[in-house]
Design an enzyme around this catalytic site. Structure first.
Site, PDB file in Angstrom:
ATOM      1  N   GLU A 135       0.793  -1.226   0.000  1.00  0.00           N
ATOM      2  CA  GLU A 135       0.000   0.000   0.000  1.00  0.00           C
ATOM      3  C   GLU A 135       0.826   1.276   0.000  1.00  0.00           C
ATOM      4  O   GLU A 135       0.666   2.120   0.886  1.00  0.00           O
ATOM      5  CB  GLU A 135      -0.965  -0.031   1.197  1.00  0.00           C
ATOM      6  CG  GLU A 135      -1.855  -1.261   1.176  1.00  0.00           C
ATOM      7  CD  GLU A 135      -2.816  -1.335   2.376  1.00  0.00           C
ATOM      8  OE1 GLU A 135      -2.722  -0.479   3.267  1.00  0.00           O
ATOM      9  OE2 GLU A 135      -3.650  -2.251   2.415  1.00  0.00           O
ATOM     10  N   ASN A 154       2.143  -4.628  -3.410  1.00  0.00           N
ATOM     11  CA  ASN A 154       0.768  -5.042  -3.151  1.00  0.00           C
ATOM     12  C   ASN A 154      -0.063  -3.795  -2.857  1.00  0.00           C
ATOM     13  O   ASN A 154       0.319  -2.989  -2.021  1.00  0.00           O
ATOM     14  CB  ASN A 154       0.793  -5.986  -1.936  1.00  0.00           C
ATOM     15  CG  ASN A 154      -0.504  -6.708  -1.699  1.00  0.00           C
ATOM     16  OD1 ASN A 154      -1.123  -7.222  -2.638  1.00  0.00           O
ATOM     17  ND2 ASN A 154      -0.918  -6.787  -0.436  1.00  0.00           N
ATOM     18  N   HIS A 158     -10.161  -6.170  -2.109  1.00  0.00           N
ATOM     19  CA  HIS A 158     -11.187  -6.074  -1.062  1.00  0.00           C
ATOM     20  C   HIS A 158     -12.349  -5.340  -1.721  1.00  0.00           C
ATOM     21  O   HIS A 158     -12.200  -4.225  -2.191  1.00  0.00           O
ATOM     22  CB  HIS A 158     -10.668  -5.251   0.126  1.00  0.00           C
ATOM     23  CG  HIS A 158      -9.558  -5.932   0.875  1.00  0.00           C
ATOM     24  ND1 HIS A 158      -9.774  -7.076   1.620  1.00  0.00           N
ATOM     25  CD2 HIS A 158      -8.245  -5.662   0.975  1.00  0.00           C
ATOM     26  CE1 HIS A 158      -8.625  -7.458   2.165  1.00  0.00           C
ATOM     27  NE2 HIS A 158      -7.678  -6.618   1.788  1.00  0.00           N
ATOM     28  N   GLU A 188      -5.821 -10.539  -1.599  1.00  0.00           N
ATOM     29  CA  GLU A 188      -6.539 -10.440  -0.310  1.00  0.00           C
ATOM     30  C   GLU A 188      -8.045 -10.364  -0.505  1.00  0.00           C
ATOM     31  O   GLU A 188      -8.747  -9.630   0.183  1.00  0.00           O
ATOM     32  CB  GLU A 188      -6.093  -9.185   0.467  1.00  0.00           C
ATOM     33  CG  GLU A 188      -4.600  -9.088   0.663  1.00  0.00           C
ATOM     34  CD  GLU A 188      -4.185  -7.925   1.571  1.00  0.00           C
ATOM     35  OE1 GLU A 188      -5.066  -7.310   2.222  1.00  0.00           O
ATOM     36  OE2 GLU A 188      -2.986  -7.646   1.631  1.00  0.00           O
ATOM     37  N   ASP A 238     -11.896 -10.288  -0.551  1.00  0.00           N
ATOM     38  CA  ASP A 238     -13.118 -10.565   0.195  1.00  0.00           C
ATOM     39  C   ASP A 238     -14.215  -9.691  -0.393  1.00  0.00           C
ATOM     40  O   ASP A 238     -13.940  -8.702  -1.074  1.00  0.00           O
ATOM     41  CB  ASP A 238     -12.979 -10.401   1.726  1.00  0.00           C
ATOM     42  CG  ASP A 238     -12.306  -9.118   2.158  1.00  0.00           C
ATOM     43  OD1 ASP A 238     -12.293  -8.148   1.385  1.00  0.00           O
ATOM     44  OD2 ASP A 238     -11.804  -9.078   3.307  1.00  0.00           O
TER      45      ASP A 238
HETATM   46  C1  XIL Z   1      -5.414  -6.814   8.389  1.00  0.00           C
HETATM   47  C2  XIL Z   1      -5.623  -8.062   9.223  1.00  0.00           C
HETATM   48  O1  XIL Z   1      -6.524  -8.899   8.569  1.00  0.00           O
HETATM   49  C3  XIL Z   1      -6.137  -7.668  10.603  1.00  0.00           C
HETATM   50  O2  XIL Z   1      -6.193  -8.822  11.443  1.00  0.00           O
HETATM   51  C4  XIL Z   1      -5.237  -6.625  11.229  1.00  0.00           C
HETATM   52  O3  XIL Z   1      -5.782  -6.193  12.453  1.00  0.00           O
HETATM   53  C5  XIL Z   1      -5.066  -5.447  10.311  1.00  0.00           C
HETATM   54  O4  XIL Z   1      -4.583  -5.897   9.049  1.00  0.00           O
HETATM   55  N1  XIL Z   1      -4.498  -4.812   3.756  1.00  0.00           N
HETATM   56  C6  XIL Z   1      -3.444  -5.627   4.097  1.00  0.00           C
HETATM   57  C7  XIL Z   1      -3.572  -6.590   5.216  1.00  0.00           C
HETATM   58  O5  XIL Z   1      -2.426  -5.618   3.397  1.00  0.00           O
HETATM   59  O6  XIL Z   1      -2.362  -6.820   5.865  1.00  0.00           O
HETATM   60  C8  XIL Z   1      -4.632  -6.155   6.205  1.00  0.00           C
HETATM   61  O7  XIL Z   1      -4.796  -7.181   7.159  1.00  0.00           O
HETATM   62  C9  XIL Z   1      -5.908  -5.831   5.485  1.00  0.00           C
HETATM   63  C10 XIL Z   1      -5.734  -4.720   4.483  1.00  0.00           C
END
Ligand code: XIL
Length: 341
Positions: free
Chosen positions: A160, A201, A237, A267, A269
């Site tokens: 990020e 990422n 996401h 990632e 969802d």
């Molecule tokens: C999130 C985890 O899922 C949580 O458990 C934690 O509290 C915060 O981070 N982007 C990312 C991940 O790259 O590492 C993040 O994961 C979600 C957003």
């Protein structure tokens, strides 16, 4: 003979107390559920795994093993976990997950090496000059990537780095080192494991917009100047209301292919509004699964959590392909249709 046996038994007991206690202080290994075969995917399909439930919840471990072939530590490799104090590395949780994945022949994605979140205070509150922070960054990347060299196949080296407007996030790395921090981290990672795939990422860079453009420009620039970068992670996401469709994802993947780079959905969802049908969500997974299956440069697809109850955005959003207790939802069937043999 009798005395020898008693001695051995006592010694064993003492050893157990010492090493057993050390193991429980460290948190211990992932729960042992024996061998479980996964779905046969055409590319690695994985989930983020959290070390807490992985250590104590056998259903969680079984759900992961029965469905997924790739593992991303959800938090165990983040800076605050791995280097909570300067120069003091704690690999216990990360080791537990990597060893578990190896034992079951699953791929590991390392996540993340440089980010501005989940950093310990000694990093964020430090009064750094550039040379010193550069050294800190190099040391961290070298230690972590070096430890898992040959075992972690893909690294989210930089996580990020961009804002929605396309500018760089003004985190401690950027403030002290400038844009250069990205190159420093990538070069250090390549040195520590020449065979690992190195990604940047990014979140919310799936739709066209300033961030997606900036990411493409950044990666193209790095590539042109010979910085070791192998591709881009798209977190994906998203929500059942608005998600990138197959054509959009195919276009993004194609753009990176033109640059000679890989992509991966890292990632995923899909938040579901209360009462919304599961089929709506499944469409988002179909889009991502089909796009990745069709793109030769798509390395794989990872969802951000094993089951809904462990999702970082809340079980009420029902965002993952597996529901409570590991039951398969239409979203999982969608992935299966798109990506399984
Ligand atoms: C999130 C985890 O899922 C949580 O458990 C934690 O509290 C915060 O981070 N982007 C990312 C991940 O790259 O590492 C993040 O994961 C979600 C957003």
């Amino acid at each position: 003979m009798g005395r020898l046996l008693i001695f051995l038994a006592l010694a064993g007991g003492v050893a157990f107390v010492i090493f057993g206690a050390a193991a429980s202080r460290r948190g211990g290994d992932v729960a042992d559920v024996g061998r479980v075969e996964a779905v046969r995917w055409v590319k690695p399909v994985g989930a983020a795994v959290s070390v807490g439930p992985a250590r104590r919840n056998e259903d969680y471990v079984r759900a992961f093993l029965a469905h997924y072939t790739s593992l991303t530590p959800e938090n165990a490799m983040k800076w605050e976990q791995i280097q909570p104090r300067r120069g003091r590395f704690d690999f216990a949780a990360a080791d537990a997950l990597v060893t578990f994945a190896e034992r079951h022949g699953r791929r590991v994605r390392g996540h993340p090496l440089v980010w501005d979140q989940q950093l310990p205070e000694w990093v964020t509150a430090g009064d750094w000059d550039a040379a010193e922070l550069e050294q800190v960054l190099r040391d961290h990347v070298r230690e972590v990537v070096g430890r898992y060299a040959g075992r972690v196949e893909v690294w989210d080296v930089v996580n990020e780095p961009l804002e929605d407007d396309g500018g760089f996030t003004r985190n401690v790395w950027f403030r002290v080192l400038g844009e250069r921090y990205i190159e420093i981290a990538l070069r250090a990672a390549r040195e520590a494991d020449p065979d690992a795939t190195l990604l940047i990422n990014e979140i919310a860079a799936e739709f066209e917009g300033p961030k997606a453009k900036a990411l493409r420009r950044l990666v193209a620039r790095l590539r042109r100047s010979g910085v070791p970068i192998d591709g881009v992670g798209l977190q994906n996401h998203t929500t059942a209301r608005r998600f990138p469709d197959r054509e959009r994802l195919a276009a993004v993947m194609g753009d990176y292919e033109d640059l000679g780079l890989d992509v991966e959905i890292t990632e995923m969802d899909v938040a579901l509004p209360p009462g919304a049908p599961l089929e709506r969500q499944a469409r988002a997974y179909t889009a991502a699964g089909e796009a990745c299956a069709a793109a030769p440069n798509c390395l794989g697809l990872t969802v951000w959590g094993v089951t809904d109850e462990f999702s970082w955005i809340g079980a009420d959003k029902r965002p993952l392909p597996l529901g409570e207790g590991g039951v398969s939802k239409p979203a999982f069937a969608a992935l299966r249709t798109a990506l399984a043999r």
